[in-house]
Write a protein that holds these residues in place. Structure first.
Motif, short mmCIF file in Angstrom:
data_model
loop_
_atom_site.label_atom_id
_atom_site.label_comp_id
_atom_site.label_asym_id
_atom_site.label_seq_id
_atom_site.Cartn_x
_atom_site.Cartn_y
_atom_site.Cartn_z
N ILE A 7 -9.91 20.59 -14.55
CA ILE A 7 -10.70 20.31 -13.34
C ILE A 7 -10.26 18.93 -12.84
CG2 ILE A 7 -13.02 19.77 -12.49
CD1 ILE A 7 -14.11 21.61 -14.76
N VAL A 8 -10.09 18.81 -11.54
CA VAL A 8 -9.79 17.48 -10.97
C VAL A 8 -10.98 17.02 -10.14
CG1 VAL A 8 -8.31 16.18 -9.36
CG2 VAL A 8 -7.28 17.84 -10.93
N ALA A 9 -11.49 15.83 -10.45
CA ALA A 9 -12.53 15.22 -9.61
C ALA A 9 -11.85 14.23 -8.67
CB ALA A 9 -13.56 14.50 -10.49
N GLY A 10 -12.08 14.45 -7.36
CA GLY A 10 -11.48 13.58 -6.34
C GLY A 10 -10.18 14.13 -5.77
N PRO A 11 -10.08 15.47 -5.51
CA PRO A 11 -8.79 16.07 -5.13
C PRO A 11 -8.25 15.63 -3.77
CG PRO A 11 -10.57 17.65 -4.79
CD PRO A 11 -11.18 16.46 -5.49
N CYS A 34 -12.16 22.04 -8.72
CA CYS A 34 -12.23 20.61 -8.37
C CYS A 34 -13.66 20.19 -8.08
CB CYS A 34 -11.39 20.36 -7.11
SG CYS A 34 -9.63 20.49 -7.43
N ILE A 35 -13.91 18.91 -8.30
CA ILE A 35 -15.20 18.30 -7.93
C ILE A 35 -14.92 17.39 -6.75
CG2 ILE A 35 -17.13 16.86 -8.68
CD1 ILE A 35 -16.32 17.64 -11.62
N ASP A 36 -15.61 17.66 -5.65
CA ASP A 36 -15.40 16.88 -4.42
C ASP A 36 -16.76 16.42 -3.91
OD1 ASP A 36 -14.31 15.78 -2.16
OD2 ASP A 36 -13.56 17.66 -1.31
N LEU A 43 -12.25 26.83 -1.19
CA LEU A 43 -11.13 26.79 -2.14
C LEU A 43 -10.22 25.64 -1.75
CD1 LEU A 43 -10.29 30.61 -2.24
CD2 LEU A 43 -11.72 29.32 -3.85
N ILE A 44 -9.42 25.19 -2.69
CA ILE A 44 -8.49 24.09 -2.40
C ILE A 44 -7.61 24.41 -1.19
CG2 ILE A 44 -6.37 23.02 -3.36
CD1 ILE A 44 -8.88 21.58 -4.22
N LYS A 45 -7.16 25.66 -1.09
CA LYS A 45 -6.26 26.05 0.01
C LYS A 45 -6.96 26.01 1.38
CE LYS A 45 -6.94 31.05 -0.40
NZ LYS A 45 -6.37 32.30 -0.88
N LEU A 53 -3.79 26.71 -3.05
CA LEU A 53 -4.29 27.15 -4.37
C LEU A 53 -5.69 27.73 -4.24
CD1 LEU A 53 -3.16 24.02 -6.39
CD2 LEU A 53 -2.19 26.31 -6.53
N ASP A 54 -5.98 28.71 -5.10
CA ASP A 54 -7.27 29.41 -5.02
C ASP A 54 -8.39 28.70 -5.80
OD1 ASP A 54 -6.64 31.53 -3.36
OD2 ASP A 54 -5.58 32.55 -4.98
N ALA A 55 -8.12 27.55 -6.36
CA ALA A 55 -9.13 26.88 -7.21
C ALA A 55 -10.39 26.54 -6.41
CB ALA A 55 -8.53 25.61 -7.79
N PRO A 56 -11.59 26.84 -6.97
CA PRO A 56 -12.84 26.59 -6.25
C PRO A 56 -13.25 25.11 -6.26
CG PRO A 56 -13.31 27.50 -8.41
CD PRO A 56 -11.80 27.49 -8.28
N ILE A 57 -13.99 24.74 -5.21
CA ILE A 57 -14.48 23.35 -5.09
C ILE A 57 -16.00 23.34 -5.31
CG2 ILE A 57 -14.77 21.39 -3.50
CD1 ILE A 57 -12.20 22.34 -2.10
N TYR A 58 -16.44 22.36 -6.09
CA TYR A 58 -17.87 22.18 -6.35
C TYR A 58 -18.26 20.76 -5.94
CZ TYR A 58 -17.66 26.17 -9.62
OH TYR A 58 -17.50 27.40 -10.20
N THR A 59 -19.48 20.61 -5.42
CA THR A 59 -19.96 19.24 -5.20
C THR A 59 -20.87 18.80 -6.35
OG1 THR A 59 -21.70 20.18 -3.82
CG2 THR A 59 -19.84 19.19 -2.67
N ASP A 60 -21.38 19.78 -7.11
CA ASP A 60 -22.22 19.44 -8.26
C ASP A 60 -21.35 19.45 -9.53
OD1 ASP A 60 -23.95 19.59 -10.51
OD2 ASP A 60 -25.58 20.21 -9.19
N ALA A 61 -21.12 18.26 -10.07
CA ALA A 61 -20.20 18.13 -11.21
C ALA A 61 -20.68 18.94 -12.42
CB ALA A 61 -20.06 16.66 -11.58
N GLU A 62 -21.98 18.91 -12.66
CA GLU A 62 -22.50 19.59 -13.85
C GLU A 62 -22.31 21.11 -13.74
OE1 GLU A 62 -26.41 18.36 -15.03
OE2 GLU A 62 -25.93 18.92 -17.09
N VAL A 63 -22.61 21.65 -12.57
CA VAL A 63 -22.44 23.10 -12.35
C VAL A 63 -20.96 23.46 -12.53
CG1 VAL A 63 -22.62 24.96 -10.64
CG2 VAL A 63 -24.43 23.25 -10.80
N CYS A 64 -20.10 22.64 -11.97
CA CYS A 64 -18.65 22.88 -12.09
C CYS A 64 -18.23 22.92 -13.56
CB CYS A 64 -17.90 21.78 -11.34
SG CYS A 64 -16.12 21.91 -11.49
#
Ligand SMILES: NC(=O)C1=CN([C@@H]2O[C@H](COP(=O)(O)OP(=O)(O)OC[C@H]3O[C@@H](n4cnc5c(N)ncnc54)[C@H](O)[C@@H]3O)[C@@H](O)[C@H]2O)C=CC1
Ligand SMILES: O=C(O)C1=N[C@H](C(=O)O)C[C@H](O)C1
Length: 266
Positions: A7-11, A34-36, A43-45, A53-64
């Motif tokens: 997981i990348v935080a700050g993509p 990612c955590i944004d 998605l990142i794309k 990329l199909d990776a999903p973005i979350y704003t809640d770090a814990e849920v991610c």
């Protein structure tokens, strides 16, 4: 061998984007998500300027962290959030690899204890560029012979923390070998406040912030009739990526927190 899920935080940040691209390039890594600060559910794309990329973005770090069941969290955000992300990662069984700078000694100690309690690896590295790690190690060596030293660090003008994590770590390494003492004339006075820079146990740190710079540091030692300057320049953020890659691989083999990439280099 299964891929390391990251997981990348700050993509969308300068470093985060480089990390996303590096993870995408490496066959042994998979970008889990990612955590944004915004873009929850996208998605990142879907984000302009980010890779396809199909990776999903979350704003809640814990849920991610709970939903993705990743192996590693790479945090490249801000001092304000990195500590919380690192703690949440360890609490949720995810190994943190942190490049974000600005941690206090107390925060580092608390995270070290948490990693030990959870028996999980963690890497916090103020500088992932191998050249910068060598510059710090050479400086520690030089300080045994040249106890008078000042650090000049130069960064881009969007940097939030001063001094840089690298300068703080360099001073800490020098402190380990250099007898504590004040430098300069005992009666010196600043006629403009701050003229002599920040002070770490007598070691002066001077911070420059200018557009056009990336990340640069000079460690200047003075002796009788001579000076020695140890200098490193990161001209591009790609310079940090081999270190992020190494940390994401090695953190999988660790069960403690290490502070500094030097602990992972032979
Ligand atoms: N260890 C190393 O080798 C290096 C470390 N750094 C450090 O990495 C950090 C990031 O640097 P840059 O990429 O230049 O900064 P940046 O400002 O370009 O990126 C930071 C990103 O974090 C995001 N962010 C802020 N709060 C967030 C939150 N709560 N959740 C998710 N994302 C969040 C911002 O939206 C932004 O996109 C800084 O602390 C810097 O000192 C930078 C370069 C090298
Ligand atoms: O903010 C940056 O850019 C950098 N931050 C790190 C630090 O504070 O030392 C590493 C590098 O200097 C770039």
């Amino acid at each position: 061998m299964s891929k390391i899920k990251i997981i990348v935080a700050g993509p969308r940040g300068r470093m985060g984007l480089e990390a996303v691209k590096m993870i995408d390039r490496e066959d042994t890594f998979e970008l889990a998500g990612c955590i944004d600060r915004k873009n929850d559910g996208l998605l990142i794309k879907d984000i302009d300027g980010l890779p396809n990329l199909d990776a999903p973005i979350y704003t809640d770090a814990e849920v991610c962290l709970q939903e993705l069941q990743a192996d590693v969290l790479v945090d490249l955000t801000t001092p304000e959030f990195a500590y919380t992300h690192t703690k949440l990662a360890l609490e949720n069984g995810v190994r943190p690899v942190v490049g974000t700078t600005g941690y206090t000694k107390e925060q580092l100690e608390e995270l070290r204890e948490l990693a030990e309690e959870k028996q999980l690896g963690a890497v916090i590295a103020p500088n992932f560029a191998v050249g910068a790690v060598l510059m710090m190690q050479f400086s520690k060596w030089a300080a045994k012979h040249f106890p008078d030293v000042e650090i000049i660090e130069k960064h881009h003008d969007q940097k939030l923390d001063a001094p840089s994590g690298t300068a703080a770590k360099t001073a800490e390494l020098i402190q380990e070998v250099r007898p504590s003492h004040q430098q300069g004339h005992p009666d010196e006075k600043e006629t403009i406040e701050g003229a002599r820079g920040a002070d770490v146990d007598g070691i002066k740190i001077h911070s420059m912030r200018l557009p056009g710079l990336v990340a640069h540091q000079e460690v200047v030692f003075g002796g009788l009739g001579q000076t020695l300057t140890i200098k490193h320049d990161s001209h591009h953020r790609e310079s940090f990526m081999s270190g992020v890659k190494l940390a994401a691989e090695e953190v999988m083999k660790l069960d403690v927190l290490v502070y500094g990439l030097e602990h992972l280099l032979e």
